[in-house]
Design an enzyme around this catalytic site. Structure first.
Site, PDB file in Angstrom:
ATOM      1  N   GLY A   6     -56.253  59.724  14.940  1.00  0.00           N
ATOM      2  CA  GLY A   6     -55.624  58.811  13.986  1.00  0.00           C
ATOM      3  C   GLY A   6     -54.599  57.944  14.653  1.00  0.00           C
ATOM      4  O   GLY A   6     -54.496  57.915  15.880  1.00  0.00           O
ATOM      5  N   ASN A   7     -53.846  57.223  13.847  1.00  0.00           N
ATOM      6  CA  ASN A   7     -52.793  56.364  14.390  1.00  0.00           C
ATOM      7  C   ASN A   7     -51.594  56.383  13.451  1.00  0.00           C
ATOM      8  O   ASN A   7     -51.641  56.968  12.378  1.00  0.00           O
ATOM      9  CB  ASN A   7     -53.327  54.942  14.628  1.00  0.00           C
ATOM     10  CG  ASN A   7     -53.790  54.276  13.355  1.00  0.00           C
ATOM     11  OD1 ASN A   7     -53.005  54.021  12.456  1.00  0.00           O
ATOM     12  ND2 ASN A   7     -55.098  54.010  13.270  1.00  0.00           N
ATOM     13  N   ARG A   8     -50.521  55.733  13.884  1.00  0.00           N
ATOM     14  CA  ARG A   8     -49.245  55.823  13.165  1.00  0.00           C
ATOM     15  C   ARG A   8     -49.035  54.756  12.110  1.00  0.00           C
ATOM     16  O   ARG A   8     -47.925  54.576  11.630  1.00  0.00           O
ATOM     17  CB  ARG A   8     -48.095  55.724  14.163  1.00  0.00           C
ATOM     18  CG  ARG A   8     -48.011  56.851  15.137  1.00  0.00           C
ATOM     19  CD  ARG A   8     -46.771  56.673  15.996  1.00  0.00           C
ATOM     20  NE  ARG A   8     -46.834  57.446  17.218  1.00  0.00           N
ATOM     21  CZ  ARG A   8     -46.583  58.753  17.294  1.00  0.00           C
ATOM     22  NH1 ARG A   8     -46.239  59.427  16.204  1.00  0.00           N
ATOM     23  NH2 ARG A   8     -46.672  59.365  18.442  1.00  0.00           N
TER      24      ARG A   8
END
Ligand code: CTP
Ligand code: CA
Length: 237
Positions: A33-35
């Site tokens: 995932g990412n932020r």
């Protein structure tokens, strides 16, 4: 944010806005995932609805944001789900704004059961490139699969590096993506991700460049929509 200079300037327009991050599964309990917080995309959806647009918000994972009022939300998990949802909604839209942080890669295979420590444990994760949703929209419009007057807007978070500064990278990205507008956020040094303010530019396919000075995501949203509005085909009557 109130005090909007352009009330109802998007009356009757259909906008598709993507927001948040995608999650690419590795096994039933893990993902890449990412932020992305989703705040910029949600702010765009909120302001567009305040201006009278019919908004479809294609939302990946966010920092637990409340859906803006008077906006239809379509929740998606992966880049592939986001692509189908965006493509479907784009077919009857006036503009698509890709504010989402779409994963560039996904694990090449998804384990059907939880990956365990022990004899068979992997030491690498093979990846497959996800389709570029934004570039796909531009290509579909060129091929007549989407309306010729659909306005397509991309976002880019850039840092400078040894190959050039933020604007150099951003101009190259606009050239590659061939979208109508590219909203560029200068990141690094604690900027942008998970913060309430941004710095950047709006680059246009016609070569114009507008600086976006420091401001809230709501203000950024207003400026982005200010740039989108004149590109929309005039309505008759
Ligand atoms: N985007 C997309 N589909 C992808 C990746 C990105 O539609 N698979 C969109 C993003 O929503 C954003 C724009 O493309 O509007 C630019 O994303 P960015 O990650 O900056 O571009 P990339 O081409 O992936 O370049 P980079 O290698 O710098 O990540
Ligand atoms: Ca990317």
């Amino acid at each position: 944010e109130r005090g909007d200079a352009l009330p109802r300037s998007l009356d009757g327009r259909r906008l598709v806005i993507s927001a948040g991050g995608t999650r690419e599964p590795l096994d039933p309990v893990r993902f890449l995932g990412n932020r992305s917080s989703g705040k910029q995309g949600y702010a765009l959806a909120r302001v567009a609805a305040q201006r009278g647009a019919e908004v479809t918000l294609i939302s990946g994972y966010t920092a637990d944001l409340a859906p803006p009022s008077a906006v239809s939300v379509v929740s998606v998990r992966t880049a592939q789900e986001m692509q189908s949802a965006v493509r479907e909604a784009a077919a009857r839209a006036d503009a698509v704004v890709m504010a989402a942080a779409v994963a560039d890669f996904r694990p090449a295979t998804v384990a059907t059961s939880k990956i365990k420590k022990g004899a068979d444990e992997p030491d690498t994760v093979p990846l497959t490139r996800n389709d570029d949703i934004l570039a796909g929209l531009v290509a579909a419009r060129a091929e007549g699969d989407l309306p010729a007057d659909l306005v397509i807007v991309g976002f880019a978070a850039e840092t400078g590096d040894e190959n050039g500064d933020v604007l150099t990278h951003a101009r190259a990205k606009l050239e590659r993506k061939k979208c109508d507008l590219l909203v560029v956020n200068a990141v690094g040094e604690g900027k942008a991700f998970e913060m309430d303010v941004n710095d950047g530019w709006i680059l246009s396919a016609d070569g114009s460049e507008t600086a976006l000075e420091h401001g809230s995501k709501a203000l950024m949203a207003s400026r982005v929509l200010d740039a989108v509005t004149p590109l929309l085909t005039p309505t008759i009557g």
